[in-house]
Design a protein around this motif. Sequence first.
Motif, mmCIF file in Angstrom:
data_model
loop_
_atom_site.group_PDB
_atom_site.id
_atom_site.type_symbol
_atom_site.label_atom_id
_atom_site.label_comp_id
_atom_site.label_asym_id
_atom_site.label_seq_id
_atom_site.Cartn_x
_atom_site.Cartn_y
_atom_site.Cartn_z
ATOM 1 N N PHE A 245 0.560 -1.023 0.010
ATOM 2 C CA PHE A 245 -0.053 0.081 -0.158
ATOM 3 C C PHE A 245 0.858 1.287 0.042
ATOM 4 N N ASN A 246 1.834 0.922 0.692
ATOM 5 C CA ASN A 246 2.822 2.317 0.868
ATOM 6 C C ASN A 246 3.676 2.586 -0.761
ATOM 7 N N GLY A 247 3.825 1.828 -0.835
ATOM 8 C CA GLY A 247 4.352 1.590 -2.403
ATOM 9 C C GLY A 247 3.943 1.879 -3.227
ATOM 10 N N LEU A 248 1.919 1.674 -3.227
ATOM 11 C CA LEU A 248 0.977 2.426 -4.500
ATOM 12 C C LEU A 248 1.134 3.918 -4.517
ATOM 13 N N LYS A 249 0.956 4.170 -2.649
ATOM 14 C CA LYS A 249 0.803 6.021 -3.156
ATOM 15 C C LYS A 249 2.049 6.216 -3.224
ATOM 16 N N GLU A 250 3.386 6.139 -3.233
ATOM 17 C CA GLU A 250 4.311 7.003 -3.904
ATOM 18 C C GLU A 250 4.675 6.378 -5.556
ATOM 19 N N VAL A 251 3.674 6.047 -5.945
ATOM 20 C CA VAL A 251 3.879 5.364 -7.422
ATOM 21 C C VAL A 251 2.734 6.767 -7.859
ATOM 22 N N ARG A 252 1.994 6.630 -7.045
ATOM 23 C CA ARG A 252 0.675 7.703 -7.851
ATOM 24 C C ARG A 252 1.099 8.591 -7.561
ATOM 25 N N LYS A 253 2.009 9.731 -6.481
ATOM 26 C CA LYS A 253 2.453 10.579 -6.466
ATOM 27 C C LYS A 253 3.003 10.929 -7.678
ATOM 28 N N VAL A 254 4.162 9.785 -7.908
ATOM 29 C CA VAL A 254 5.476 10.063 -9.202
ATOM 30 C C VAL A 254 4.836 10.335 -10.551
ATOM 31 N N VAL A 255 3.854 9.219 -10.285
ATOM 32 C CA VAL A 255 3.540 9.533 -12.021
ATOM 33 C C VAL A 255 2.408 10.758 -12.253
ATOM 34 N N LEU A 256 1.390 11.167 -11.430
ATOM 35 C CA LEU A 256 0.783 12.807 -11.249
ATOM 36 C C LEU A 256 2.145 13.473 -11.293
ATOM 37 N N ASP A 257 2.579 13.396 -10.892
ATOM 38 C CA ASP A 257 3.578 15.224 -11.083
ATOM 39 C C ASP A 257 4.313 14.801 -11.986
ATOM 40 N N THR A 258 4.978 13.189 -12.906
ATOM 41 C CA THR A 258 5.088 13.188 -14.442
ATOM 42 C C THR A 258 4.725 14.181 -14.786
ATOM 43 N N MET A 259 3.211 13.765 -15.252
ATOM 44 C CA MET A 259 1.997 14.114 -15.946
ATOM 45 C C MET A 259 1.392 15.945 -15.923
ATOM 46 N N LYS A 260 2.080 15.991 -14.561
ATOM 47 C CA LYS A 260 2.379 18.187 -13.827
ATOM 48 C C LYS A 260 3.316 18.245 -14.159
ATOM 49 N N ASN A 261 4.189 17.769 -15.306
ATOM 50 C CA ASN A 261 5.678 18.526 -16.026
ATOM 51 C C ASN A 261 6.797 18.902 -14.783
ATOM 52 N N ILE A 262 6.837 17.469 -13.774
ATOM 53 C CA ILE A 262 7.828 17.321 -12.505
ATOM 54 C C ILE A 262 8.685 16.332 -13.279
ATOM 55 N N HIS A 263 10.204 16.418 -13.691
ATOM 56 C CA HIS A 263 10.695 15.574 -14.004
ATOM 57 C C HIS A 263 10.557 14.351 -12.913
ATOM 58 N N PRO A 264 10.161 12.992 -12.450
ATOM 59 C CA PRO A 264 10.242 11.809 -11.847
ATOM 60 C C PRO A 264 12.000 11.988 -11.203
ATOM 61 N N ILE A 265 13.442 11.958 -11.720
ATOM 62 C CA ILE A 265 14.701 11.766 -11.074
ATOM 63 C C ILE A 265 14.590 12.666 -9.104
ATOM 64 N N TYR A 266 13.611 13.871 -9.899
ATOM 65 C CA TYR A 266 13.156 14.560 -7.944
ATOM 66 C C TYR A 266 12.174 13.757 -7.393
ATOM 67 N N ASN A 267 11.812 13.322 -7.699
ATOM 68 C CA ASN A 267 11.265 12.149 -6.539
ATOM 69 C C ASN A 267 11.700 11.275 -6.222
ATOM 70 N N ILE A 268 12.795 10.070 -6.867
ATOM 71 C CA ILE A 268 13.061 9.467 -6.862
ATOM 72 C C ILE A 268 14.460 9.179 -6.032
ATOM 73 N N LYS A 269 14.826 10.976 -6.292
ATOM 74 C CA LYS A 269 15.711 11.315 -4.339
ATOM 75 C C LYS A 269 15.081 11.306 -3.647
ATOM 76 N N THR A 270 13.784 11.922 -3.735
ATOM 77 C CA THR A 270 12.992 12.184 -2.930
ATOM 78 C C THR A 270 12.817 10.584 -1.645
ATOM 79 N N LEU A 271 12.897 9.714 -2.618
ATOM 80 C CA LEU A 271 12.731 8.258 -2.296
ATOM 81 C C LEU A 271 13.557 7.538 -1.671
ATOM 82 N N MET A 272 14.698 7.970 -2.232
ATOM 83 C CA MET A 272 15.983 7.453 -1.618
ATOM 84 C C MET A 272 16.190 8.212 -0.482
#
Length: 377
Positions: free
Chosen positions: A195-222
């Motif tokens: 469940f926790n992983g799905l919440k993060e995946v949804r956030k990253v996908v929606l941010d990418t569609m809003k023109n926010i590069h996924p590398i920023y969210n990946i760095k935060t997850l790390m």
Amino acid sequence: MATPKEAESGEGAAGGRTPKAKKTSKVDDSELLTVPDGWKEPAFAREDNPRGLLEESSFATLFPKYREAYLKECWPLVQKTLTEHHINAALDLIEGSMTVSTTKKTFDPYIIIRARDLIKLLARSVPFEQAVRILEDDVACDIIKIGSLVRNRERFIKRRQRLIGPNGSTLKALELLTSCYIMVQGNTVSALGPFNGLKEVRKVVLDTMKNIHPIYNIKTLMIKRELSKDPELRLQNWERFLPKFKHKNLNKRKEPQKKNVKKEYTPFPPPQPESQIDKELASGEYFLKESQKKRKRVEEIKAKQAEAISRRQEERNKAFIPPKEKTVVKPKKASAETKIDIQAIKEKVKKAKKKKLGALPEEEVKLKIAADAKKKK
């Protein structure tokens, strides 16, 4: 009837006994809210619901034409897996639909919801080996619709490709950080995992569609992953450790070439413009006769025509004007030191002509002739 003193003594006795009876240990709220490490919910068995279900439930979903061959191939495995949980599965190739329904032997009331998610994932191009994991208790799925988030089709394809990354590297990094299986297909993103992983995946996908590069969210997850390993920092606020990325808008608005500069405000209205009659009165033309006005108009036209003719004639004459010649630079006289002795050069040339190539000088020739004459004598 009890006297006031007895009542007071009774109250005191009761008051004195209550704290001893209600001795409870104070438990921290954070300990109640957190789940202990290694705890797992026990599996739902037949003993929990021995009488089964009262009503039959069923779900159906459509699948695209290109999935028909794969579903036809793996459908026996789907049926075998669902039969273990007492669920019926039917594949209709004519209508292009999959149906799951409960039976009389079904005892788990939530298994039909998991079976519904299974056929949804199969319809969205998730392979059977991954989709079957949805039947486990600690696994959930999320199908994110991204088709309507971006209007421009080309921009949508670029952002979707950005989510996948070169050779699928971005998607793989996201899978490792969230412990989820992610499948990008058409206008949807299917995710399968905790469940926790799905919440993060949804956030990253929606941010990418809003023109926010996924590398920023990946760095935060790390960073979050490293912080969660530390037991001291687990219950603290992580805002100070997480990076804050500012959105830079590089597309600046183009400024107009002609800028309208506002004039200073004055309470007085602008002066009234002069009418044609006022102009005629000022020049004295108003008092002239009609014939004089006509003559004046003709003279003005003729003056304009003469000016235009003279201008045109000047342009024509420009072709006949000779170009300015460059000034000829006179050669400087050679100085006495650099003068060449022409006579000496002529003599050298004459001597060279007389000499043949490889011939002996005249004196040597004379001496040779004299020596030969002596020998003959």
